[in-house]
Structures are given as C-alpha cells and as structure tokens.
Design a protein around this motif. Structure first.
Motif, short mmCIF file in Angstrom:
data_model
loop_
_atom_site.label_atom_id
_atom_site.label_comp_id
_atom_site.label_asym_id
_atom_site.label_seq_id
_atom_site.Cartn_x
_atom_site.Cartn_y
_atom_site.Cartn_z
N TYR A 1 0.82 -1.23 0.00
CA TYR A 1 0.00 0.00 0.00
C TYR A 1 0.85 1.27 0.00
O TYR A 1 0.42 2.29 -0.55
CB TYR A 1 -1.03 -0.03 1.14
CG TYR A 1 -2.29 -0.72 0.66
CD1 TYR A 1 -3.12 -0.11 -0.27
CD2 TYR A 1 -2.60 -2.00 1.06
CE1 TYR A 1 -4.24 -0.74 -0.76
CE2 TYR A 1 -3.72 -2.65 0.57
CZ TYR A 1 -4.53 -2.02 -0.34
OH TYR A 1 -5.64 -2.65 -0.85
N ASP B 1 -18.20 -0.63 -5.38
CA ASP B 1 -18.13 -0.62 -3.91
C ASP B 1 -18.81 0.61 -3.30
O ASP B 1 -19.69 0.49 -2.44
CB ASP B 1 -16.67 -0.70 -3.43
CG ASP B 1 -16.59 -0.53 -1.92
OD1 ASP B 1 -17.23 -1.31 -1.21
OD2 ASP B 1 -15.91 0.41 -1.45
N PHE C 1 -8.40 6.53 9.89
CA PHE C 1 -7.04 6.04 10.11
C PHE C 1 -6.71 4.98 9.07
O PHE C 1 -7.59 4.39 8.44
CB PHE C 1 -6.86 5.49 11.53
CG PHE C 1 -7.61 4.21 11.79
CD1 PHE C 1 -7.10 2.98 11.38
CD2 PHE C 1 -8.84 4.23 12.43
CE1 PHE C 1 -7.80 1.81 11.60
CE2 PHE C 1 -9.54 3.05 12.66
CZ PHE C 1 -9.01 1.84 12.25
N ILE D 1 -3.19 2.06 8.11
CA ILE D 1 -1.87 1.57 8.51
C ILE D 1 -0.76 2.18 7.64
O ILE D 1 0.40 2.22 8.05
CB ILE D 1 -1.82 0.02 8.44
CG1 ILE D 1 -0.66 -0.52 9.26
CG2 ILE D 1 -1.78 -0.47 7.00
CD1 ILE D 1 -0.70 -2.02 9.47
N SER D 2 -1.12 2.67 6.45
CA SER D 2 -0.12 3.21 5.53
C SER D 2 0.06 4.71 5.75
O SER D 2 -0.87 5.50 5.53
CB SER D 2 -0.58 2.94 4.08
OG SER D 2 -0.01 3.88 3.20
N MET E 1 -0.96 6.75 2.76
CA MET E 1 -2.41 6.88 2.60
C MET E 1 -2.94 7.98 3.53
O MET E 1 -3.79 8.79 3.14
CB MET E 1 -3.11 5.55 2.89
CG MET E 1 -2.93 4.50 1.81
SD MET E 1 -3.80 4.96 0.28
CE MET E 1 -3.91 3.35 -0.53
N ALA F 1 -14.32 -0.01 4.65
CA ALA F 1 -14.53 -0.45 3.26
C ALA F 1 -13.31 -1.18 2.73
O ALA F 1 -12.19 -0.66 2.75
CB ALA F 1 -14.84 0.76 2.37
N TYR G 1 -7.42 -7.78 5.19
CA TYR G 1 -5.98 -7.66 5.45
C TYR G 1 -5.63 -8.08 6.89
O TYR G 1 -4.47 -7.99 7.28
CB TYR G 1 -5.50 -6.23 5.17
CG TYR G 1 -5.69 -5.88 3.72
CD1 TYR G 1 -5.04 -6.62 2.74
CD2 TYR G 1 -6.56 -4.87 3.32
CE1 TYR G 1 -5.26 -6.36 1.40
CE2 TYR G 1 -6.78 -4.61 1.98
CZ TYR G 1 -6.12 -5.35 1.03
OH TYR G 1 -6.34 -5.11 -0.30
C1 LIG Z 1 -8.49 -1.41 -0.72
S1 LIG Z 1 -7.91 -0.12 0.32
C2 LIG Z 1 -9.45 0.64 0.81
C3 LIG Z 1 -9.28 2.08 1.22
C4 LIG Z 1 -10.58 2.81 1.51
N1 LIG Z 1 -11.33 2.20 2.59
C5 LIG Z 1 -11.44 2.88 0.26
O1 LIG Z 1 -12.33 2.04 0.12
O2 LIG Z 1 -11.20 3.76 -0.58
C6 LIG Z 1 -7.44 -0.97 1.78
C7 LIG Z 1 -6.78 -0.08 2.83
O3 LIG Z 1 -6.60 -0.85 4.01
C8 LIG Z 1 -5.41 -0.42 4.64
N2 LIG Z 1 -4.97 -1.44 5.59
C9 LIG Z 1 -4.47 -2.67 5.35
N3 LIG Z 1 -4.19 -3.31 6.50
C10 LIG Z 1 -4.53 -2.47 7.51
C11 LIG Z 1 -4.46 -2.56 8.93
N4 LIG Z 1 -3.99 -3.64 9.54
N5 LIG Z 1 -4.88 -1.50 9.67
C12 LIG Z 1 -5.36 -0.37 9.05
N6 LIG Z 1 -5.42 -0.23 7.70
C13 LIG Z 1 -5.02 -1.27 6.94
C14 LIG Z 1 -4.47 -0.21 3.45
O4 LIG Z 1 -3.34 0.56 3.78
C15 LIG Z 1 -5.39 0.44 2.43
O5 LIG Z 1 -5.38 1.84 2.52
#
Ligand SMILES: C[S@@+](CC[C@H](N)C(=O)[O-])C[C@H]1O[C@@H](n2cnc3c(N)ncnc32)[C@H](O)[C@@H]1O
Length: 239
Positions: A12, A33, A73, A75-76, A79, A116, A121
């Motif tokens: 990410y 989505d 919030f 994790i990245s 982002m 969403a 993950y």
């Molecule tokens: C497919 S994107 C979706 C982003 C946003 N919710 C959207 O729909 O536009 C998945 C997001 O989940 C975040 N992510 C993955 N693992 C995570 C974790 N353990 N804690 C928080 N965020 C996480 C990624 O960094 C990424 O920004």
C-alpha cells in the motif's frame, strides 16, 4: 509486525499515490463498492463517523461533503498523508493498525463506523470488531464492505473453504503491478465475529455495479452482474 503484514503495508505504500490518482473513477471502487456501501448508511449530516482503513480519504471526502464529522485512520502513512491532503483542514486522520486496540479513541464516541474493503488484510478480526463495538454509541451502526467469500474461494482456487488462508495476487488496475497479500475466509468467519461481539446483522447486500461501470469496463460489468465480488454488511451495536 509479522512478515505478511509488512508485505501488505509495503504494497500500500507503493500503491498509495496511484490509488489516490485512480480512486475517483476506478470502476470497482467508484461504480461498485462505494455506491453500494454508502447506500447502507443512513443520513450522515451531523453524525460522527470513524472511517477505518480510510485509504486516501475518498469516502471521508464524500461523508464530509454531506455534513458528517469524520475521523479516519490507515496503517499506511502515505495513505494517511493523502487523506489529509484530499480533505484539507476537514477531518482528523492518523496512522493506526486496526489489529491493535484504538487506545486514542474514547468509548462510545461515534455514531457510525465505516470499514470499506480492508478487513481481509487482518487474519484475526476479534480485536478489530471489539474495538468497533467499544467506540460506537449504543445502537451505533457498523458498515463493512469485504471481498465476497465465495468470490475469493474461486478466484484464489482455494481447496480449503473452511480455513482462513493467506492468499496473494498481482494487482494491475492502479497502473503499476503490485503483489497484494490478504486473508480469505469462509462466510461464517465474516459474520461470526460480528454476532459474537455484540452486533446483530441488520442488512446484507450482494452488490451489483451501477450503469456507469459499463462505460469504463464492460467485461467486468457483465461479470459482476452474474456473480458478486464484494459483500456489504450493516451491523448494529445491540446496546
Ligand atoms: C483497498 S484499500 C481501501 C481504502 C478505503 N477504505 C477505500 O475504500 O477507498 C485498503 C486499505 O486498508 C489499509 N490497511 C491494510 N491493513 C490495515 C491494517 N492492519 N490497519 C489499518 N489499515 C489497513 C491499506 O493501507 C489500504 O489503505
């Protein structure tokens, strides 16, 4: 951090700017989505919403424009930076891994939690769902979109439906090829953590793409009208 999580964060971090550039019109997000997931929310004006795994803040942008107060919030760090950039002074965004407790957020401080396309993950959802429960007000609303467990089962050619499995594939839809790891699981393991931790399932939608999707990607438009790739869930905090 364990090694799979490291890989997810690295993916990410690499994707972030491309993701942000495409997110307004990428068909699976913009015309599949988001319309279906947003339709699960009631009127948001004046409500406090936690956008968990907010990515570059596109959902937050929409919710803020409708008069909600949004905390997000991800994790990245990239982002989170992009979410702040997209939303200017509006909203409050920070870096956090939602497999860990959200100690910075108070009990019962949100009307709604939105998450969403992100729960796949996390291998074990129990801390995450418990924290969503804790920060929601009584009768608060949790809206999730996830990859449909039946879709994942066939897409990843799994032979162990009942397992939670680490899977990976190469994403090309955001302009650069990136290997993305996630965890697929059976339907029961998607709903069980909600009903086991104080929620009831209020609505479940197997979404269809909007008509606009066809203008961008007719092949997937047809496929998604025949078989769902995502699942939208609305759960209510019991008390
Ligand atoms: C497919 S994107 C979706 C982003 C946003 N919710 C959207 O729909 O536009 C998945 C997001 O989940 C975040 N992510 C993955 N693992 C995570 C974790 N353990 N804690 C928080 N965020 C996480 C990624 O960094 C990424 O920004």
């Amino acid at each position: 951090m364990n090694s799979i999580k490291n890989k997810i964060v690295a993916a990410y971090e690499e994707l972030a700017e491309h993701y942000d550039r495409h997110i307004d019109t990428k068909p699976h997000n913009a015309f599949y989505d988001r319309p279906n997931t947003l339709a699960m929310l009631p009127e948001v004006a004046g409500k406090t919403i936690l956008d968990a795994a907010c990515g570059p803040g596109k959902y937050a942008e929409i919710l803020l424009s409708q008069g909600a107060s949004v905390t997000g919030f991800d994790i990245s760090p990239k982002m989170v930076h992009l979410a702040k950039q997209r939303n200017g002074l509006q909203g409050d965004f920070f870096v956090h891994d939602f497999s860990q407790p959200l100690t910075q957020l108070e009990d019962q401080s949100f009307d709604m939690v939105l998450c969403a396309l992100a729960l796949h993950y996390v291998e074990d959802w129990s801390v995450t769902i418990r924290e969503f429960y804790r920060v929601l007000k009584s009768r608060g609303i949790l809206v999730l979109s996830i990859e449909h467990p039946f879709y994942e089962y066939t897409f990843f050619r799994s032979e162990q439906y009942f397992s939670v499995e680490n899977v990976q594939c190469i994403w090309r839809g955001f302009g650069i090829p990136v290997e993305v790891n996630s965890f697929r699981r059976p339907l029961e393991a998607c709903l069980g953590p909600l009903t086991d931790h104080g929620f009831y399932i209020d609505k479940l939608v197997e979404p269809k793409p909007t008509a606009e999707f066809a203008n961008y990607d007719p092949k997937h438009f047809q496929e998604l009208n025949q078989f769902p790739a995502f699942l939208c869930i609305r759960a209510i905090k019991k008390n």
